[in-house]
Design a protein around this motif. Structure first.
Motif, short mmCIF file in Angstrom:
data_model
loop_
_atom_site.label_atom_id
_atom_site.label_comp_id
_atom_site.label_asym_id
_atom_site.label_seq_id
_atom_site.Cartn_x
_atom_site.Cartn_y
_atom_site.Cartn_z
N CYS A 1 -3.78 -0.02 -2.85
CA CYS A 1 -2.98 -1.24 -2.70
C CYS A 1 -2.71 -1.90 -4.04
N SER B 1 -11.14 -7.23 3.17
CA SER B 1 -11.60 -5.98 3.78
C SER B 1 -10.45 -5.07 4.19
N THR B 2 -9.21 -5.58 4.21
CA THR B 2 -8.04 -4.77 4.58
C THR B 2 -7.38 -4.14 3.37
N VAL B 3 -7.96 -4.32 2.19
CA VAL B 3 -7.35 -3.86 0.93
C VAL B 3 -8.18 -2.73 0.35
N ASP B 4 -7.52 -1.65 -0.12
CA ASP B 4 -8.25 -0.56 -0.75
C ASP B 4 -7.60 -0.19 -2.08
N ARG C 1 0.84 -1.21 0.00
CA ARG C 1 0.00 0.00 0.00
C ARG C 1 0.87 1.25 0.00
N ASP D 1 -7.37 -11.18 3.85
CA ASP D 1 -8.65 -10.57 4.23
C ASP D 1 -8.94 -9.43 3.26
N ASP E 1 2.92 0.71 3.47
CA ASP E 1 2.71 -0.44 4.35
C ASP E 1 2.82 -1.70 3.50
N ARG F 1 2.78 -5.86 3.60
CA ARG F 1 2.45 -7.04 4.39
C ARG F 1 2.59 -8.29 3.52
N THR G 1 1.26 -12.12 3.40
CA THR G 1 0.29 -13.04 3.96
C THR G 1 0.18 -14.24 3.02
#
Length: 507
Positions: free
Chosen positions: A479, A473-476, A453, A471, A461, A463, A465
């Motif tokens: 990203c 819902s943690t992506v916009d 991101r 998940d 940021d 990450r 995974t």
């Protein structure tokens, strides 16, 4: 002798911010007039109350309709027009009788003020004087504690009642702005700020200088809590840049001399600040007569004296391309800017599509590459794109989801690493979850996934995974995702961070 009409600005709400002249005229007037809704309470009167005196006549002008519906045959506009005519007659009766009338107006009478409707009906018949007041925009900047504009910056004042696309276009094309008349328009104003790339810089100011004033980042505001007496403020960008100084831009190398006639150069800015800009791109930007692009990207281009800038919203790529080609057809040198590389889901195709459609006759087009978001994200974790990979956008705005799903399925079956652009947005919340399910048909749930991101930006940021643990819902929209192949490796580096790489060899 007839009376004199005064349109008196009261300022933003604090009675101590009224001018000395306004206070004097209020105290001397024979008649104090003010607008109110049908409940009878008047904000203007409450601000002026400390300066009223006993024995003054009060003329309350009660709006027949505010936000509710009306059965007037002319609708809302007809009801309001009749109201202004009736109000003008009431004031004219006092003026004809020789009484001086002060019509109270919050803020400044000629700045979205209600007084102006009386002025245009009465100023031709009676002596009329307007007393200016401190505007809500000035008050908002003072309580925010940030300058509105400085030096050569442009301030744009907009009503929130404009359509969201028009608001976005105008916001993208200015340095600083104030958007008034929020209330029911808050949702469309928020959409326009997001579309223009200005949402993170915008502030919400409610009832500035009143006892119950409220100031907070615009993005954090609950839409249900917003009254009419509030505004959005984009303060001076130069002030912001001094508080958070940007990295210095490298000195551009000389650009190649233009050939005869006009030219469009589509330039990749890279994923973030000036350190990602290539010397070739910097030279083209410095040499251009015009800079055309999405507002936040245009803002990243260093200013040059004499250079004209044409910023616009995020969803008008075709219009931008046509504008650039028309400028070039007249002989200008035009740089169209894109984030990342202009040939990857960006403006290069948009410009060439318009050339193919016959726009910009005689204008030449060149493409200057930039560092892509996929390359930038990959560099932060190692080399996940070290072997064959596929680049795919999950946005179904320009192509149907059925095609996206078919391509995801094919890339998954072919065991390609995937770089996924445009994974989610406020209006696209299901596509990433669907894409994850398609890829799980072919990939182990433990397949590495990099979620990157704002690479290179202040909110970077990174990450690592897994496909099974991702998940959505943690992506916009800010990203980019890299989904590994069956051979992609994740190891722990000496600093404890994950190193992700895909071997070049299948041996």
């Amino acid at each position: 002798m007839t009376g004199r009409l005064y349109g008196v600005g009261l300022g933003p709400g604090d009675p101590e911010l009224m001018t000395v002249k306004a206070a004097r005229l209020i105290g001397e007037a024979d008649v104090i007039a003010y607008h109110s809704a049908r409940h009878g309470r008047s904000i203007a009167r409450s601000v002026a109350e400390p300066y009223l005196r006993e024995g003054q006549l009060e003329e309350r002008l009660v709006y027949p309709v505010t936000t509710e519906t009306t059965d007037h045959p002319g609708g809302y506009e007809g009801a309001i027009a009749d109201f202004y005519e009736l109000s003008a007659k009431k004031l004219a009766e006092h003026l004809d009788a020789g009484r001086d009338v002060v019509l109270l107006c919050e803020g400044d009478p000629f700045f979205y003020g209600s007084y102006m409707y009386m002025h245009e009906r009465l100023a031709g018949r009676f002596e009329a004087e307007v007393v200016p007041g401190v505007t809500s925009v000035s008050a908002a900047a003072s309580v925010l504690g940030r300058p509105l504009v400085q030096r050569d910056e442009v301030l744009t004042v907009l009503p929130g009642t404009l359509p969201a696309p028009e608001l976005a276009r105008r916001l993208a094309d200015t340095e600083a702005a104030a958007v008034l008349k929020l209330g029911r328009t808050f949702g469309s104003v928020r959409e326009a700020l997001a579309e223009s790339g200005k949402l993170d810089d915008a502030w919400y100011v409610e009832r500035a200088t009143w006892g119950q004033q409220r100031v907070e980042p615009f993005a954090d505001v609950d839409p249900e809590s917003v009254p009419y007496f509030s505004l959005a403020l984009l303060p001076s960008p130069a002030y912001r840049s001094r508080v958070e100084p940007a990295a210095a831009s490298p000195a551009p190398a000389p650009a190649p001399a233009p050939a005869e006639g006009g030219e469009v150069v589509v330039v990749g800015l890279g994923p973030a600040g000036p350190e990602w800009l290539t010397p070739e791109a910097a030279a083209e930007l410095a040499a251009a007569d015009h800079i055309v692009g999405y507002g936040p990207y245009v803002a990243r281009v260093p200013q040059r004296a004499g250079q004209q800038r044409h910023a616009s919203g995020n969803r008008v790529e075709a219009d931008r391309a046509v504008e650039a080609l028309q400028l070039a057809a007249s002989g200008a040198r035009v740089a169209v800017v894109s984030s990342g590389d202009p040939g990857v889901f960006a403006m290069a195709s948009a410009v060439l599509e318009q050339v193919s459609a016959g726009n910009g006759a005689g204008a030449r087009v060149r493409i200057v590459p930039g560092v892509t978001a996929a390359q930038a994200a990959a560099s932060r974790v190692g080399a996940p794109l070290g072997h064959d990979y596929c680049v795919l956008s999950l946005s179904d705005r320009l192509k149907p989801w059925e095609i996206i799903e078919r391509r995801l399925d094919a890339a998954g079956a072919a065991d390609l690493v995937l770089a996924l652009y445009n994974p989610a947005s406020r209006t696209r919340v299901t596509q990433l979850a669907n894409a994850r399910e398609v890829l799980l048909r072919h990939r182990d749930p433990a397949t590495p996934v990099v979620v990157a991101r704002d690479v290179g930006g202040p909110e970077e940021d990174i990450r690592v995974t897994t496909l099974g643990g991702l998940d959505p819902s943690t992506v916009d929209m800010r990203c980019l995702l890299i989904v590994g192949s069956s051979r992609t490796v994740v190891e722990e580096g000496p600093d404890g961070r994950s190193v992700v790489w895909t071997p070049r060899s299948y041996s």
